[in-house]
Motif scaffolding. Sequence first.
Motif, PDB file in Angstrom:
ATOM      1  N   UNK A   1     -44.576 108.303  35.620  1.00 23.07           N
ATOM      2  CA  UNK A   1     -44.703 107.199  36.572  1.00 23.07           C
ATOM      3  C   UNK A   1     -45.978 106.399  36.324  1.00 23.07           C
ATOM      4  N   UNK A   2     -47.065 107.082  35.980  1.00 22.47           N
ATOM      5  CA  UNK A   2     -48.318 106.379  35.696  1.00 22.47           C
ATOM      6  C   UNK A   2     -48.194 105.515  34.444  1.00 22.47           C
ATOM      7  N   UNK A   3     -47.561 106.042  33.413  1.00 24.01           N
ATOM      8  CA  UNK A   3     -47.391 105.268  32.182  1.00 24.01           C
ATOM      9  C   UNK A   3     -46.490 104.064  32.436  1.00 24.01           C
ATOM     10  N   UNK A   4     -45.448 104.272  33.231  1.00 24.33           N
ATOM     11  CA  UNK A   4     -44.568 103.154  33.571  1.00 24.33           C
ATOM     12  C   UNK A   4     -45.303 102.124  34.416  1.00 24.33           C
ATOM     13  N   UNK A   5     -46.129 102.592  35.337  1.00 21.67           N
ATOM     14  CA  UNK A   5     -46.910 101.680  36.173  1.00 21.67           C
ATOM     15  C   UNK A   5     -47.870 100.857  35.325  1.00 21.67           C
ATOM     16  N   UNK A   6     -48.446 101.470  34.289  1.00 21.60           N
ATOM     17  CA  UNK A   6     -49.361 100.742  33.405  1.00 21.60           C
ATOM     18  C   UNK A   6     -48.633  99.626  32.690  1.00 21.60           C
ATOM     19  N   UNK A   7     -47.410  99.890  32.217  1.00 22.05           N
ATOM     20  CA  UNK A   7     -46.637  98.852  31.557  1.00 22.05           C
ATOM     21  C   UNK A   7     -46.225  97.744  32.505  1.00 22.05           C
ATOM     22  N   UNK A   8     -45.888  98.110  33.743  1.00 24.25           N
ATOM     23  CA  UNK A   8     -45.477  97.109  34.721  1.00 24.25           C
ATOM     24  C   UNK A   8     -46.638  96.216  35.118  1.00 24.25           C
ATOM     25  N   UNK A   9     -47.821  96.809  35.307  1.00 21.51           N
ATOM     26  CA  UNK A   9     -48.979  96.011  35.712  1.00 21.51           C
ATOM     27  C   UNK A   9     -49.417  95.065  34.614  1.00 21.51           C
ATOM     28  N   UNK A  10     -49.194  95.475  33.341  1.00 27.78           N
ATOM     29  CA  UNK A  10     -49.568  94.593  32.237  1.00 27.78           C
ATOM     30  C   UNK A  10     -48.630  93.404  32.134  1.00 27.78           C
ATOM     31  N   UNK A  11     -47.404  93.526  32.667  1.00 22.43           N
ATOM     32  CA  UNK A  11     -46.437  92.454  32.552  1.00 22.43           C
ATOM     33  C   UNK A  11     -46.297  91.590  33.777  1.00 22.43           C
ATOM     34  N   UNK A  12     -47.159  91.737  34.752  1.00 26.13           N
ATOM     35  CA  UNK A  12     -47.065  90.917  35.964  1.00 26.13           C
ATOM     36  C   UNK A  12     -47.282  89.451  35.629  1.00 26.13           C
ATOM     37  N   UNK A  13     -46.567  88.586  36.286  1.00 24.31           N
ATOM     38  CA  UNK A  13     -46.709  87.155  36.042  1.00 24.31           C
ATOM     39  C   UNK A  13     -47.978  86.639  36.673  1.00 24.31           C
ATOM     40  N   UNK A  14     -48.296  85.395  36.349  1.00 23.46           N
ATOM     41  CA  UNK A  14     -49.560  84.812  36.809  1.00 23.46           C
ATOM     42  C   UNK A  14     -49.583  84.577  38.305  1.00 23.46           C
TER      43      UNK A  14
END
Length: 236
Positions: A161-174
């Motif tokens: 879940x932490x690794x997935x959260x890291x990927x999701x936070x890196x892809x957040x839009x502006x």
Amino acid sequence: MTEQTPDRDPSAAPARGRASAAAVPVVLLAVAALCLWASSRLTWVSVESFDGLGGARTSELIGGAWAAATTPLALTLVAAIAASFAVRGWALRVVGLLVALVAIAAIVPAATLLIGGVDDDKAGRLAELPDRAEVTATEAFAGPAILVLLGGVTALIAAAALIRKAGASAGLSSKYATPAARRAAAGNHAATPEEPLSERMLWDALDAGEDPTAGDVAGPNGGDEPGSTGGTDTRR
């Protein structure tokens, strides 16, 4: 009179979704740490010995003695909870990998005890028996080991879940960036046919003191403005 329904904030649902996603690894880490800590206080192995002088002696080895790393690993998972709030991106991925290693380190001694049974030499050594004493019987308790296995599996899920959260936070839009960051990005962004400026980017550019429409309109002769004739003004 008709009662008006208040307008709903369109950003409220995504914000709640992000909060829920962020809470998942925290809850999992807390459960895993609790399982490991509780197991460290329970009896893993019972050792019966006889030294030839007195009666039989029974020693109980708790998880903190039989699997000494259980308590430090539980504290590491607690530290990972704090780290999950403090870091983002690749650093959060590192935290996830460390949590996975902690889970494996916790699972190994529990699985070894359940599969291989009790090592009499290790039991006598940890029970601190005198040299003349001899181990006559040992008994392993499955409950604490199973509790550690449960905590280890939970920690592995938290790591994912932490690794997935890291990927999701890196892809957040502006649209989730700070206002200053959005203004800076909008000020450096020019509209193109492939990627036109959104309404929000237009307002951010204006806040940054930039003209968001500069350079995006071309005349029929390739000039910057309609009616441009290569820089020669024929008007009188």
